[in-house]
Design a protein around this motif. Structure first.
Motif, mmCIF file in Angstrom:
data_model
loop_
_atom_site.group_PDB
_atom_site.id
_atom_site.type_symbol
_atom_site.label_atom_id
_atom_site.label_comp_id
_atom_site.label_asym_id
_atom_site.label_seq_id
_atom_site.Cartn_x
_atom_site.Cartn_y
_atom_site.Cartn_z
ATOM 1 N N CYS A 1 1.024 22.793 7.478
ATOM 2 C CA CYS A 1 1.610 21.535 7.929
ATOM 3 C C CYS A 1 2.812 21.866 8.803
ATOM 4 N N ALA A 2 3.118 20.996 9.770
ATOM 5 C CA ALA A 2 4.250 21.243 10.664
ATOM 6 C C ALA A 2 4.814 19.929 11.183
ATOM 7 N N MET A 3 6.085 19.961 11.551
ATOM 8 C CA MET A 3 6.716 18.827 12.216
ATOM 9 C C MET A 3 6.228 18.795 13.663
ATOM 10 N N ALA A 4 6.198 17.607 14.269
ATOM 11 C CA ALA A 4 5.704 17.453 15.641
ATOM 12 C C ALA A 4 6.469 18.330 16.621
ATOM 13 N N GLU A 5 7.781 18.494 16.423
ATOM 14 C CA GLU A 5 8.575 19.287 17.364
ATOM 15 C C GLU A 5 8.257 20.780 17.299
ATOM 16 N N GLU A 6 7.531 21.221 16.292
ATOM 17 C CA GLU A 6 7.134 22.627 16.186
ATOM 18 C C GLU A 6 5.840 22.914 16.935
ATOM 19 N N CYS A 7 5.149 21.878 17.404
ATOM 20 C CA CYS A 7 3.856 22.043 18.054
ATOM 21 C C CYS A 7 4.024 22.533 19.491
ATOM 22 N N ILE B 1 -6.590 23.307 0.523
ATOM 23 C CA ILE B 1 -6.241 22.008 1.096
ATOM 24 C C ILE B 1 -4.889 21.602 0.542
ATOM 25 N N LYS B 2 -4.017 21.146 1.430
ATOM 26 C CA LYS B 2 -2.650 20.792 1.050
ATOM 27 C C LYS B 2 -2.327 19.399 1.564
ATOM 28 N N GLU B 3 -1.601 18.625 0.777
ATOM 29 C CA GLU B 3 -1.078 17.349 1.242
ATOM 30 C C GLU B 3 0.254 17.620 1.921
ATOM 31 N N CYS B 4 0.355 17.217 3.178
ATOM 32 C CA CYS B 4 1.570 17.470 3.948
ATOM 33 C C CYS B 4 2.649 16.453 3.595
ATOM 34 N N PRO B 5 3.906 16.845 3.673
ATOM 35 C CA PRO B 5 4.993 15.885 3.510
ATOM 36 C C PRO B 5 4.882 14.794 4.583
ATOM 37 N N GLN B 6 5.357 13.616 4.254
ATOM 38 C CA GLN B 6 5.312 12.475 5.166
ATOM 39 C C GLN B 6 5.877 12.863 6.532
ATOM 40 N N PRO C 1 0.849 -1.202 0.000
ATOM 41 C CA PRO C 1 0.000 0.000 0.000
ATOM 42 C C PRO C 1 0.881 1.247 0.000
ATOM 43 N N GLU C 2 0.453 2.214 -0.761
ATOM 44 C CA GLU C 2 1.197 3.468 -0.825
ATOM 45 C C GLU C 2 1.052 4.214 0.498
ATOM 46 N N ALA C 3 2.148 4.768 0.992
ATOM 47 C CA ALA C 3 2.098 5.512 2.247
ATOM 48 C C ALA C 3 1.176 6.715 2.069
ATOM 49 N N SER C 4 0.230 6.841 2.953
ATOM 50 C CA SER C 4 -0.731 7.935 2.809
ATOM 51 C C SER C 4 -0.155 9.215 3.417
ATOM 52 N N THR C 5 -0.541 10.314 2.805
ATOM 53 C CA THR C 5 -0.145 11.619 3.332
ATOM 54 C C THR C 5 -1.369 12.263 3.958
ATOM 55 N N LEU C 6 -1.129 13.102 4.905
ATOM 56 C CA LEU C 6 -2.194 13.783 5.627
ATOM 57 C C LEU C 6 -2.581 15.047 4.867
ATOM 58 N N ARG C 7 -3.870 15.281 4.710
ATOM 59 C CA ARG C 7 -4.339 16.513 4.084
ATOM 60 C C ARG C 7 -4.743 17.494 5.184
ATOM 61 N N CYS D 1 -2.673 18.735 15.150
ATOM 62 C CA CYS D 1 -3.584 17.593 15.180
ATOM 63 C C CYS D 1 -3.182 16.627 14.071
ATOM 64 N N THR D 2 -3.646 15.399 14.157
ATOM 65 C CA THR D 2 -3.147 14.364 13.251
ATOM 66 C C THR D 2 -4.220 13.655 12.438
ATOM 67 N N SER D 3 -5.418 14.192 12.363
ATOM 68 C CA SER D 3 -6.442 13.570 11.523
ATOM 69 C C SER D 3 -6.704 14.444 10.295
ATOM 70 N N GLU D 4 -7.298 13.853 9.305
ATOM 71 C CA GLU D 4 -7.556 14.511 8.029
ATOM 72 C C GLU D 4 -8.328 15.830 8.211
ATOM 73 N N LEU D 5 -7.784 16.926 7.690
ATOM 74 C CA LEU D 5 -8.411 18.256 7.707
ATOM 75 C C LEU D 5 -8.880 18.676 9.099
ATOM 76 N N CYS D 6 -8.073 18.390 10.103
ATOM 77 C CA CYS D 6 -8.453 18.657 11.498
ATOM 78 C C CYS D 6 -8.169 20.083 11.955
ATOM 79 N N ASN D 7 -7.414 20.864 11.182
ATOM 80 C CA ASN D 7 -7.056 22.211 11.616
ATOM 81 C C ASN D 7 -8.070 23.243 11.124
#
Length: 195
Positions: A67-73, A36-41, A14-20, A92-98
């Motif tokens: 989109c942001a890296m976890a350490e920026e939160c 809407i943007k697809e975030c880098p893995q 399965p292709e690795a999914s990216t978060l939108r 947040c880590t779910s689809e379109l959660c922001n």
């Protein structure tokens, strides 16, 4: 013989999914169009609020989504004595959660910590650190030195030219000559890291 199953396994993985996430970064007019943007893995959605204070008075309040890296939160702060930046980066880590904007960062009362800060003539000025600003910092660049209070997250996010320490007045004072232009490099560094 074993090569064929390996090739099918790779092809059928399965292709690795990216978060939108929603993205909304204000332009020069201060407004933005939400897209809407697809975030880098490995990145998360974020709603970020950056509030700046000059002389204790709020002078800018900017909201973004991206989109942001976890350490920026999280919430972090840099206090240059006469100028302070407080950032609340709600992730947040779910689809379109922001969907909602980040709440205003807390402008706290002094926490008992004291550090040196620099003005145009000297680095012997003292500043009372606020809230989560639990470290003193010193950064020296081509234009001179800046000092003040900083939260732990800001300290670890900055590049190696930043020196952070925990004790009161641990960012030892020294004389220096500078201007407000010196703020450009540290502020630009913070904004680049936070975007």
């Amino acid at each position: 013989m074993h090569l064929l199953p390996l090739m099918f396994g790779i092809l059928l993985l399965p292709e690795a999914s990216t978060l939108r996430c929603y993205e909304c970064i204000p332009g020069a007019s201060g407004t933005c169009t939400q897209t809407i943007k697809e975030c880098p893995q490995g990145q998360q959605c974020t709603a970020k609020r950056v509030v700046t204070y000059t002389g204790g008075s709020k002078d800018d309040d900017e909201n973004t989504k991206e989109c942001a890296m976890a350490e920026e939160c999280g919430e972090y702060s840099i206090n240059y004595g006469f100028y302070q930046i407080i950032i609340n980066n709600k992730c947040c880590t779910s689809e379109l959660c922001n969907t909602q904007p980040a709440p205003e960062p807390s402008k706290s009362t002094p926490n008992g910590k004291q550090c040196y800060y620099c003005d145009e003539r000297t680095c012997t000025n003292t500043v009372n650190c606020d809230g989560i600003e639990d470290y003193c910092f010193s950064v020296t660049g081509q234009s001179g030195t800046m000092k003040g209070c900083v939260s732990n997250q800001s300290c670890t996010a900055e590049d190696q030219s930043w020196t952070c320490c925990e004790g009161n007045f641990c960012n030892a004072a020294s004389s220096f000559s500078a201007s407000l232009v010196l703020l450009a490099a540290p502020l630009l560094s913070l904004l680049v890291i936070s975007y």
